[in-house]
Write an enzyme that holds these catalytic residues in place. Structure first.
Site, short mmCIF file in Angstrom:
data_model
loop_
_atom_site.label_atom_id
_atom_site.label_comp_id
_atom_site.label_asym_id
_atom_site.label_seq_id
_atom_site.Cartn_x
_atom_site.Cartn_y
_atom_site.Cartn_z
N VAL A 1 -11.35 9.09 2.96
CA VAL A 1 -12.43 9.91 2.44
C VAL A 1 -11.96 11.28 1.94
CG1 VAL A 1 -13.09 10.80 4.72
CG2 VAL A 1 -14.77 10.75 2.88
N TYR B 1 -11.28 -5.93 11.05
CA TYR B 1 -10.18 -4.98 11.27
C TYR B 1 -10.13 -4.54 12.74
CZ TYR B 1 -7.25 -0.82 10.74
OH TYR B 1 -6.25 0.12 10.87
N LYS C 1 -6.98 -5.04 15.42
CA LYS C 1 -6.33 -3.95 16.16
C LYS C 1 -6.46 -4.14 17.67
CE LYS C 1 -4.40 -1.53 12.99
NZ LYS C 1 -2.93 -1.40 12.98
N THR D 1 0.82 -1.22 0.00
CA THR D 1 0.00 0.00 0.00
C THR D 1 0.85 1.26 0.00
OG1 THR D 1 -0.20 -0.04 2.42
CG2 THR D 1 -1.94 -1.12 1.18
N ASP E 1 8.41 -7.97 4.06
CA ASP E 1 7.05 -8.14 4.55
C ASP E 1 7.08 -8.58 6.01
OD1 ASP E 1 4.37 -9.13 5.00
OD2 ASP E 1 4.14 -9.27 2.82
N ILE E 2 6.30 -7.91 6.85
CA ILE E 2 6.30 -8.25 8.27
C ILE E 2 5.66 -9.62 8.54
CG2 ILE E 2 6.38 -5.88 9.13
CD1 ILE E 2 3.33 -6.05 9.55
N ARG F 1 -22.58 2.16 5.14
CA ARG F 1 -21.62 1.11 4.87
C ARG F 1 -21.55 0.14 6.04
NH1 ARG F 1 -15.56 2.94 3.40
NH2 ARG F 1 -15.53 3.28 5.66
#
Length: 342
Positions: A210, A166, A170, A51, A78-79, A301
């Site tokens: 956004v 997600y 977290k 990303t 990559d982690i 959403r």
């Protein structure tokens, strides 16, 4: 009287430490790496470009100059690979862990891939830091951990039912970090980001944030979509406030902060309708040919929190955090970058 952050900046000029910034080619990570390099620090950057962008690294080099950029070492990796994390953590004093696959919708569409980065990768890095003897581990959490809690403003000690994979990931990070602090003594500090915005924020892709997404659409005269009725509210936080919190967390000697998580926000509440009006206002000031247009409303959403507003008293008390930009001040600073780059 100097703030804790102003004192910290003075300290950086005389104390050179080695910082590992994961996600260094991304939005927040690249801003952190640039700030540290411009303040006499040694920085190791880690990113797999899933990303992040190489152009962000080029912009860091341009911003800090060739002499400071010589203090930057970049690892492409990559982690989710333990050996990569072990390599990156060697001889590091402080870790600022920003690498993740962000976005609630992405985690709903593909929870397995998100989990590989956000949980397995997190644990790989945390374990590698512990084994390498790295003392401080600061990591990005998220306001999504508040779930369906209707309490406003959000206080760190009280969360609701989680609403997305997600958010689960977290919150799992926070649990691991707290346990590693208690068992192994590594000084972990979590930062619950509330809708960060600013320079180098990606306007492209299905999961773009956004603000840059709307700016890009408005400049192209495309339709702008608001999910729901526009009364959904967020605590938008300019990138410089996030830089401050990462450095305060990275350098604090307050032992009461270790094993804890902190809200990173301004303590404001802006609806999507208000945000849209602010963006239109700023664009009309900075883009001569810009013409305001109404948004298009569509369904809410899945997985979204209705209202988000942070109590920042814990960060102020334990870390000395003093936000330097409101959403209006941050937007005024960011809008020219958005216009030039979206």
């Amino acid at each position: 009287m100097q703030t804790e952050f102003q004192k910290l900046l003075n300290t950086l000029q005389t104390q050179q430490k080695t910082w590992l910034v994961t996600g260094a080619a991304g939005f927040i990570g690249s801003n952190l790496a640039e700030f540290l390099l411009s303040h006499n620090q040694l920085v190791i950057g880690l990113d797999n470009f899933s990303t992040g962008y190489r152009k962000n690294l080029d912009q860091i080099a341009e911003a800090v100059g060739s002499a400071a950029y010589q203090n930057f070492t970049f690892i492409e990796g990559d982690i989710s690979h333990l050996d990569t994390c072990q390599q990156a953590c060697k001889n590091v004093d402080i870790i600022l862990h920003q690498a993740a696959l962000g976005s609630v919708p992405r985690s709903i569409a593909d929870p397995v891939t998100s989990n590989l980065s956000n949980v397995t990768g997190f644990l790989n890095l945390l374990t590698s830091a512990k084994d390498a003897g790295t003392q401080r581990f600061v990591y990005a959490s998220s306001s999504s951990v508040y779930g369906d809690s209707e309490e406003l403003p959000k206080v760190e000690a009280r969360t609701g039912n989680l609403l997305s994979p997600y958010a689960v990931m977290k919150y799992t990070n926070e649990l691991y970090a707290r346990v590693f602090n208690k068992i192994y003594g590594i000084e972990t500090i979590g930062l619950r980001y509330f809708n960060v915005f600013g320079r180098r924020q990606d306007p492209n892709g299905a999961y773009a944030a956004v603000i840059p997404k709307w700016v890009s659409a408005l400049l192209k005269d495309d339709d702008v979509y608001i999910n729901g009725d526009g009364a959904t509210s967020r605590d938008f936080c300019y990138i410089d406030n996030v830089i401050q919190m990462n450095l305060l967390a990275g350098m604090t000697d307050n032992t009461h902060a270790f094993g804890e998580a902190f809200n990173v926000a301004v303590g404001g509440q802006t609806t999507l309708n208000e945000l849209y009006a602010l963006i239109n206002q700023e664009l009309s000031h900075h883009a001569a040919s810009f013409v305001k247009k109404p948004p298009v409303y569509r369904e809410f959403r899945v997985g979204d929190i209705r209202h988000s507003n942070a109590n920042i008293a814990k960060a102020q008390t334990l870390l000395g955090y003093v936000p330097t930009q409101t959403i209006e001040q941050g937007m005024a600073l960011a809008i020219e970058w958005y216009i030039a780059n979206v």
